[in-house]
Structure formats: C-alpha cells, structure tokens
Design a protein around this motif. Structure first.
Motif, PDB file in Angstrom:
ATOM      1  N   TYR A 146      82.726 -12.515  90.886  1.00 44.79           N
ATOM      2  CA  TYR A 146      83.240 -13.609  90.057  1.00 44.79           C
ATOM      3  C   TYR A 146      83.055 -14.949  90.781  1.00 44.79           C
ATOM      4  CZ  TYR A 146      86.606 -16.331  87.301  1.00 44.79           C
ATOM      5  OH  TYR A 146      87.213 -17.285  86.522  1.00 44.79           O
ATOM      6  N   ALA A 147      83.350 -14.990  92.064  1.00 41.98           N
ATOM      7  CA  ALA A 147      83.153 -16.221  92.839  1.00 41.98           C
ATOM      8  C   ALA A 147      81.685 -16.640  92.809  1.00 41.98           C
ATOM      9  CB  ALA A 147      83.627 -16.033  94.281  1.00 41.98           C
ATOM     10  N   GLY A 148      80.787 -15.661  92.835  1.00 45.95           N
ATOM     11  CA  GLY A 148      79.356 -15.945  92.832  1.00 45.95           C
ATOM     12  C   GLY A 148      78.830 -16.507  91.517  1.00 45.95           C
ATOM     13  N   ILE A 149      79.519 -16.223  90.404  1.00 39.37           N
ATOM     14  CA  ILE A 149      79.067 -16.755  89.102  1.00 39.37           C
ATOM     15  C   ILE A 149      79.858 -18.002  88.704  1.00 39.37           C
ATOM     16  CG2 ILE A 149      78.245 -14.504  88.283  1.00 39.37           C
ATOM     17  CD1 ILE A 149      80.747 -14.440  86.408  1.00 39.37           C
ATOM     18  N   HIS A 150      80.795 -18.395  89.550  1.00 39.70           N
ATOM     19  CA  HIS A 150      81.696 -19.519  89.241  1.00 39.70           C
ATOM     20  C   HIS A 150      81.007 -20.846  89.569  1.00 39.70           C
ATOM     21  CE1 HIS A 150      85.326 -21.845  88.846  1.00 39.70           C
ATOM     22  NE2 HIS A 150      86.088 -20.768  88.760  1.00 39.70           N
ATOM     23  N   PRO A 151      80.765 -21.706  88.556  1.00 40.80           N
ATOM     24  CA  PRO A 151      80.221 -23.033  88.847  1.00 40.80           C
ATOM     25  C   PRO A 151      81.208 -23.825  89.709  1.00 40.80           C
ATOM     26  CG  PRO A 151      80.206 -22.592  86.480  1.00 40.80           C
ATOM     27  CD  PRO A 151      80.996 -21.496  87.128  1.00 40.80           C
ATOM     28  N   ALA A 152      80.704 -24.787  90.431  1.00 40.83           N
ATOM     29  CA  ALA A 152      81.551 -25.562  91.341  1.00 40.83           C
ATOM     30  C   ALA A 152      82.647 -26.336  90.623  1.00 40.83           C
ATOM     31  CB  ALA A 152      80.693 -26.517  92.156  1.00 40.83           C
ATOM     32  N   ASP A 153      82.341 -26.938  89.497  1.00 46.72           N
ATOM     33  CA  ASP A 153      83.289 -27.861  88.865  1.00 46.72           C
ATOM     34  C   ASP A 153      83.753 -27.415  87.484  1.00 46.72           C
ATOM     35  OD1 ASP A 153      80.865 -28.225  87.620  1.00 46.72           O
ATOM     36  OD2 ASP A 153      81.085 -30.391  87.423  1.00 46.72           O
ATOM     37  N   ALA A 154      83.573 -26.145  87.160  1.00 51.03           N
ATOM     38  CA  ALA A 154      83.941 -25.638  85.832  1.00 51.03           C
ATOM     39  C   ALA A 154      84.232 -24.146  85.946  1.00 51.03           C
ATOM     40  CB  ALA A 154      82.793 -25.872  84.843  1.00 51.03           C
ATOM     41  N   LEU A 155      84.690 -23.574  84.852  1.00 57.23           N
ATOM     42  CA  LEU A 155      84.896 -22.132  84.794  1.00 57.23           C
ATOM     43  C   LEU A 155      83.600 -21.450  84.374  1.00 57.23           C
ATOM     44  CD1 LEU A 155      88.357 -22.045  82.978  1.00 57.23           C
ATOM     45  CD2 LEU A 155      87.897 -21.478  85.376  1.00 57.23           C
ATOM     46  N   PRO A 156      83.381 -20.205  84.818  1.00 59.90           N
ATOM     47  CA  PRO A 156      82.200 -19.477  84.348  1.00 59.90           C
ATOM     48  C   PRO A 156      82.366 -19.082  82.880  1.00 59.90           C
ATOM     49  CG  PRO A 156      83.536 -18.074  85.769  1.00 59.90           C
ATOM     50  CD  PRO A 156      84.185 -19.430  85.760  1.00 59.90           C
ATOM     51  N   THR A 176      80.433 -37.246  92.035  1.00 60.57           N
ATOM     52  CA  THR A 176      81.838 -37.249  91.648  1.00 60.57           C
ATOM     53  C   THR A 176      82.370 -35.859  91.345  1.00 60.57           C
ATOM     54  OG1 THR A 176      81.283 -37.607  89.322  1.00 60.57           O
ATOM     55  CG2 THR A 176      81.669 -39.570  90.679  1.00 60.57           C
ATOM     56  N   MET A 177      81.548 -34.820  91.462  1.00 63.21           N
ATOM     57  CA  MET A 177      81.970 -33.455  91.168  1.00 63.21           C
ATOM     58  C   MET A 177      83.058 -33.023  92.142  1.00 63.21           C
ATOM     59  SD  MET A 177      79.370 -30.356  90.200  1.00 63.21           S
ATOM     60  CE  MET A 177      77.982 -30.956  91.077  1.00 63.21           C
ATOM     61  N   THR A 178      84.136 -32.515  91.604  1.00 62.13           N
ATOM     62  CA  THR A 178      85.170 -31.950  92.455  1.00 62.13           C
ATOM     63  C   THR A 178      85.252 -30.465  92.156  1.00 62.13           C
ATOM     64  OG1 THR A 178      86.851 -32.474  90.814  1.00 62.13           O
ATOM     65  CG2 THR A 178      86.510 -34.085  92.564  1.00 62.13           C
ATOM     66  N   PRO A 179      85.547 -29.688  93.170  1.00 55.27           N
ATOM     67  CA  PRO A 179      85.649 -28.237  92.923  1.00 55.27           C
ATOM     68  C   PRO A 179      86.748 -27.932  91.916  1.00 55.27           C
ATOM     69  CG  PRO A 179      85.621 -28.716  95.273  1.00 55.27           C
ATOM     70  CD  PRO A 179      85.746 -30.027  94.562  1.00 55.27           C
ATOM     71  N   HIS A 180      86.493 -26.958  91.075  1.00 51.62           N
ATOM     72  CA  HIS A 180      87.477 -26.524  90.090  1.00 51.62           C
ATOM     73  C   HIS A 180      88.633 -25.848  90.839  1.00 51.62           C
ATOM     74  CE1 HIS A 180      89.306 -24.395  86.751  1.00 51.62           C
ATOM     75  NE2 HIS A 180      88.670 -25.247  85.952  1.00 51.62           N
ATOM     76  N   GLY A 198      83.222 -24.322  79.864  1.00 56.50           N
ATOM     77  CA  GLY A 198      83.569 -24.575  81.256  1.00 56.50           C
ATOM     78  C   GLY A 198      84.992 -25.053  81.467  1.00 56.50           C
ATOM     79  N   VAL A 199      85.728 -25.307  80.358  1.00 53.47           N
ATOM     80  CA  VAL A 199      87.077 -25.871  80.462  1.00 53.47           C
ATOM     81  C   VAL A 199      88.116 -25.040  79.712  1.00 53.47           C
ATOM     82  CG1 VAL A 199      88.502 -27.902  79.959  1.00 53.47           C
ATOM     83  CG2 VAL A 199      86.132 -28.204  80.704  1.00 53.47           C
ATOM     84  N   THR A 200      87.873 -24.781  78.437  1.00 56.66           N
ATOM     85  CA  THR A 200      88.853 -24.110  77.581  1.00 56.66           C
ATOM     86  C   THR A 200      88.691 -22.603  77.704  1.00 56.66           C
ATOM     87  OG1 THR A 200      88.718 -25.969  76.045  1.00 56.66           O
ATOM     88  CG2 THR A 200      89.737 -23.941  75.226  1.00 56.66           C
ATOM     89  N   VAL A 201      89.709 -21.937  78.249  1.00 50.64           N
ATOM     90  CA  VAL A 201      89.637 -20.490  78.479  1.00 50.64           C
ATOM     91  C   VAL A 201      89.549 -19.782  77.134  1.00 50.64           C
ATOM     92  CG1 VAL A 201      90.811 -18.481  79.459  1.00 50.64           C
ATOM     93  CG2 VAL A 201      90.949 -20.706  80.619  1.00 50.64           C
ATOM     94  N   ASP A 202      88.461 -19.009  76.936  1.00 54.27           N
ATOM     95  CA  ASP A 202      88.285 -18.280  75.680  1.00 54.27           C
ATOM     96  C   ASP A 202      88.232 -16.768  75.874  1.00 54.27           C
ATOM     97  OD1 ASP A 202      85.662 -18.018  76.668  1.00 54.27           O
ATOM     98  OD2 ASP A 202      84.913 -19.620  75.389  1.00 54.27           O
ATOM     99  N   GLY A 255      93.983 -22.534  83.624  1.00 52.03           N
ATOM    100  CA  GLY A 255      92.564 -22.367  83.926  1.00 52.03           C
ATOM    101  C   GLY A 255      92.335 -21.717  85.280  1.00 52.03           C
ATOM    102  N   CYS A 256      93.389 -21.156  85.863  1.00 55.05           N
ATOM    103  CA  CYS A 256      93.286 -20.493  87.165  1.00 55.05           C
ATOM    104  C   CYS A 256      93.662 -19.028  87.046  1.00 55.05           C
ATOM    105  CB  CYS A 256      94.209 -21.169  88.179  1.00 55.05           C
ATOM    106  SG  CYS A 256      93.658 -22.812  88.649  1.00 55.05           S
TER     107      CYS A 256
END
Length: 180
Positions: A39-49, A10-14, A160-164, A129-130
């Motif tokens: 940055y793209a290389g450290i970015h998980p598929a369904d969350a923020l790095p 069910t994972m969808t790309p972030h 992975g969700v809340t930008v800090d 988050g983008c």
C-alpha cells in the motif's frame, strides 16, 4: 517556473503517509506488514491511492485476508454506509457468513457497542483520509475464538482526496489449544 515545477515545489506529503509508516513500525504479522508495504508503494506523495492503483495480481497471497468496501455517502448528512465488494476466504471463514454485496451495518449487530467499532473506525478513515491500524484482543464476537486480531483499514480515492473505497487487511491469530 512551469506549473508542474511549481506544483512539485509546493507538494506536501499526504497525512496518510505518516499513518502508514507508523502502522508498518507496529505491524507484527507478515500478512499485515506485506500489505502495508505494498500500500505504501502505491501511495502517491500528496494524495491517496485510487482503487485502480491496487493490482491484486501484485499481492496474490494476501487476497484471502482482504476486504474491499465501497463508501456510499448518504443524503442529508447521514453517516456513510459501507458495501462489501470483495471479501477474502480467511475473512469469510472467520465471520462464517456471506459478505459480498452486503452492507456492514446490516451484518453487524449495532445494538452491541463493540459491534459498532468496525463501522466507526471506517467512518474515521472516511472523515480523516488516514488509515486505521489495530492489533489486540478482538472487540467483536466471532464464531471462532481468536487470541488477537490485527488489521488496517486503508483509504482509496479516485480523485486522490475523497475516500470512495476502503481496503482492509485482516489477520486472525487463533487461540492456543488447551492441553488437558
């Protein structure tokens, strides 16, 4: 089906993945392209790095062009503030002022409409988050004149969700000298 298998199914790309790829397609300067590729290389598929995913030793030549700002959420629904934790030498030289430990809203003359843009664009990163990418004539006044600036504000999130944190890569294109 195991929980892990069900989660992967069910994972969808972030949404930020698409923003990064679009910026990579537009990015002109190698500094910006190389940072976006990292940055793209450290970015998980369904969350923020997360901030911890960023390894400065992996990109040492880019460090003079980076700014790391911590997102500080305010009570009562007031907009977040951005405290600069790290500022590379090229950025400090462009702005000609100390940055580390300062809040962006204290540095910028927010009564000037164009001075609000760096803060407002980071608010957009926090809200969506983008990442935000821009290349063009400077919207800010710098002590030195630049023909073009190119930058990307990239979100980081411990959960992975809340930008800090927001990591920004900057490239300042000098004006061509006028020959007389």
């Amino acid at each position: 089906m195991s929980v892990t298998t069900a989660r992967l199914a069910t994972m969808t790309p972030h949404a930020n993945q698409d923003a990064v790829q679009a910026a990579l397609a537009k990015a002109r300067h190698p500094i910006v392209r190389d940072f976006l590729a990292y940055y793209a290389g450290i970015h998980p598929a369904d969350a923020l790095p997360s901030r911890e995913a960023f390894n400065p030793m992996a990109v040492p030549r880019l460090l003079p062009h980076l700014v790391l700002a911590e997102v500080e959420r305010q009570p009562d629904g007031r907009p977040a503030r951005f405290r600069i934790k790290v500022a590379g030498e090229e950025v400090v030289a462009a702005l000609r002022m100390p940055l580390i430990g300062r809040y962006m809203d204290e540095i910028a003359n927010t009564s000037e409409p164009t001075a609000r843009f760096p803060i407002e664009s980071r608010h957009s990163v926090v809200e969506t988050g983008c990442m935000v990418y821009r290349r063009g004539k400077p919207r800010l006044r710098f002590p030195l004149d630049y023909a073009e600036v190119e930058y990307a504000h990239c979100p980081l999130a411990e959960n992975g969700v809340t930008v800090d944190h927001i990591m920004t890569v900057n490239h300042y294109q000098a004006l061509e000298p006028v020959l007389r």
